[in-house]
Design a protein around this motif. Structure first.
Motif, PDB file in Angstrom:
ATOM      1  N   TYR A  22      -8.368 -36.670  31.919  1.00  0.00           N
ATOM      2  CA  TYR A  22      -7.357 -35.673  32.266  1.00  0.00           C
ATOM      3  C   TYR A  22      -5.964 -36.155  31.847  1.00  0.00           C
ATOM      4  N   ASP A  57     -12.228 -33.930  44.005  1.00  0.00           N
ATOM      5  CA  ASP A  57     -13.601 -34.414  43.942  1.00  0.00           C
ATOM      6  C   ASP A  57     -14.583 -33.317  44.379  1.00  0.00           C
ATOM      7  N   HIS A 113     -14.858 -30.726  41.671  1.00  0.00           N
ATOM      8  CA  HIS A 113     -15.590 -31.245  40.516  1.00  0.00           C
ATOM      9  C   HIS A 113     -17.094 -31.248  40.775  1.00  0.00           C
ATOM     10  N   HIS A 114     -17.495 -31.657  41.977  1.00  0.00           N
ATOM     11  CA  HIS A 114     -18.919 -31.620  42.316  1.00  0.00           C
ATOM     12  C   HIS A 114     -19.444 -30.185  42.283  1.00  0.00           C
ATOM     13  N   PRO A 129     -16.221 -31.020  36.162  1.00  0.00           N
ATOM     14  CA  PRO A 129     -14.934 -31.445  35.611  1.00  0.00           C
ATOM     15  C   PRO A 129     -14.547 -30.566  34.434  1.00  0.00           C
ATOM     16  N   ALA A 160     -11.934 -25.935  39.160  1.00  0.00           N
ATOM     17  CA  ALA A 160     -11.468 -27.280  39.507  1.00  0.00           C
ATOM     18  C   ALA A 160     -10.035 -27.489  39.017  1.00  0.00           C
ATOM     19  N   PHE A 169     -15.691 -38.526  36.226  1.00  0.00           N
ATOM     20  CA  PHE A 169     -16.750 -37.532  36.475  1.00  0.00           C
ATOM     21  C   PHE A 169     -17.562 -37.303  35.216  1.00  0.00           C
ATOM     22  N   SER A 220     -21.339 -34.895  33.858  1.00  0.00           N
ATOM     23  CA  SER A 220     -22.278 -33.822  34.197  1.00  0.00           C
ATOM     24  C   SER A 220     -23.641 -34.120  33.598  1.00  0.00           C
ATOM     25  N   HIS A 278     -23.045 -32.149  38.618  1.00  0.00           N
ATOM     26  CA  HIS A 278     -21.762 -32.785  38.377  1.00  0.00           C
ATOM     27  C   HIS A 278     -21.566 -33.941  39.355  1.00  0.00           C
TER      28      HIS A 278
END
Length: 472
Positions: A59, A234, A237-238, A242, A247, A283, A285, A415
């Motif tokens: 990011y 977080d 993201h889960h 991400p 998110a 993160f 996936s 994720h």
């Protein structure tokens, strides 16, 4: 005498005047070399450590994401944020404990978010309790240095020796949990905070509430050292992945709240606090699942009916440690047969046997894995009794379930994190603002410990050899 009249002076008198004026100038100390002038040490400031759970380094390294955290991006650009490494396993509670101890999980004792509990006797409980940390923490050292501490939801702080403690804890995430938090927090502090902020403070509370609570706590109690932990990035993201729009839109809101918090405490002002901003992991996936405990159950190493096991894989998401029950000894040859079968069934996995530093045992390698071999660090850094680790660089989630197939394709992306910390997706961010202008080395989440000691003026008794527990 007017300036224009001075022009009528004889040249000789003018030269004499210049000489007299120059002789009055203060000369530097002749014993001090140029560039070696020592200024008076700046006063130690208050220090705030702010954690943004689940902030991946990409990011920050990829400018296309900067518009989603404009305030933080500007601060990071001005003062310098860094890409840093996390620990193994790359999950929240071990990483946050490494921040406050400077050590790896095998040394500080918080090996995972949750206990190795294959039959869920602990009802999914997490490692909430500070008494499980085997070594002194920053708050312990602060207390020994007669400095005050405060906390808003930092992990593994239930029962911690923090002056104003609002720990993270939940059981059922219902209003009854608020009663637990009132008991577990510093006496009367939880209710006082809720009344001041005007909102319930629990694990369902949004980051805006946690940050407003931190503003109140900082201004009301004036701690020397304060820890603040935010969770919503977080969580999103889960839930959505991400880089997902949901998110990232939540990140926009979190960024605004963090900026308002930093303003409220006077950060970056002449008399403001030192600030450390850090995250615990990145993160990744996954699109497939490996369940190695299915094979252990098939081979009789796990007995669901009796509720016993000889071997079990404790998953962290992208890795899984193989643990043995107490007093169980499994020959290496048997381990290699079991793990070879798992690697064959789960493409993209690698089994790394935990061995002493003097050993040179080979590893079993699956498909498309390029992680460096560091098998002698498993017991010294990750878990002191682990037999080895199953890990991957692929889009693969390693599950702890004992049901279903060993390897399956997931119908929806999974994720998460917990992948080996050398994987680029697990890199995260670290930032330091030192009002004294001092630069700090920041390479790992473990560096938070030394940085905060320096910022806060915390002294630690020096001992020979590795740091050991002084806790009862």
């Amino acid at each position: 005498m007017r300036i224009k009249d001075s022009l009528k002076f004889p040249a000789s008198l003018f030269l004499i005047l210049v000489y007299l004026l120059s002789s009055l100038a203060i000369e530097p100390n002749p014993k001090r070399k140029a560039g070696d002038r020592k200024s008076k040490p700046s006063k130690i400031r208050q220090t705030i450590v702010l954690s943004i759970d689940g902030f991946p380094a990409y990011y920050w390294s990829d400018p296309k994401y900067h518009s989603y955290f404009p305030h933080l991006a500007e601060i990071f650009r001005e003062y310098g944020a860094r890409e840093i490494a996390t620990v193994n396993p790359s999950v929240t509670y071990p990483a946050h404990t490494s921040m406050v101890t400077g050590l790896d999980p095998a040394e500080h004792g918080i090996y995972n978010n949750t206990l190795a509990d294959p039959f869920e006797k602990n009802d999914g409980g997490w490692m909430w309790y500070a008494e499980d940390i085997k070594v002194p923490t920053l708050w312990d050292l602060a207390k020994a240095n007669r400095k005050t501490t405060a906390n808003v939801f930092w992990p593994v702080t239930v029962g911690a020796s923090i002056d104003w403690n609002l720990p993270q804890y939940w059981r059922k995430k219902i209003p009854e949990d608020d009663k637990l938090l009132r008991v577990l927090s510093t006496k009367d502090l939880h209710r006082e905070a809720e009344l001041a902020v005007g909102s319930p403070l629990n694990d369902l509370a949004k980051d805006e509430i946690k940050l407003k609570t931190a503003t109140w706590l900082f201004s009301k109690k004036k701690p020397d050292l304060m820890f603040v932990y935010t969770t919503d990035l977080d969580t999103n993201h889960h839930g959505f992945g991400p880089g997902s729009e949901k998110a990232l839109q939540r990140l926009v809101e979190i960024d605004k709240s963090i900026y308002e918090f930093l303003q409220s405490v006077g950060a970056f002002s002449p008399k403001g606090p030192a600030v450390v901003i850090v995250s615990d992991h990145g993160f990744h996936s996954a699109d497939s699942v490996c369940a190695p405990n299915v094979i252990l159950k098939q081979k009789g190493y796990i007995n669901d009916e009796a509720g016993t096991y000889q071997l079990t894989f404790k998953s962290s998401g992208g890795t899984a440690l193989l643990l043995a029950s107490p007093n169980t000894v499994i020959p290496v040859q048997d381990l290699q047969k079991i793990t070879s079968e798992i690697v064959e069934v789960c493409p993209g996995t690698e089994w790394v046997l935990a061995t002493p530093a003097t050993s040179s045992q080979p590893t079993q390698t699956g498909q498309a894995v390029t992680i460096p071999n560091d098998n002698n660090s498993i017991q010294s850094k990750i878990h002191p009794t682990a037999l080895g680790v199953l890990r991957t660089t692929e889009k693969l989630f390693i599950s702890g379930t004992r049901k279903g197939e060993v390897f399956t394709k997931s119908q929806t992306p999974i994720h998460g994190h917990g992948y080996w910390n050398a994987n680029p997706e697990m890199k995260t961010i670290g930032f330091v603002y030192d009002p004294r202008g001092k630069m700090h080395s920041f390479q790992s989440v473990k560096d938070v410990f030394g940085i905060v000691k320096d910022l806060s003026g915390i002294k630690e008794k020096k001992t020979k050899g590795p740091r050991v527990s002084t806790k009862p």
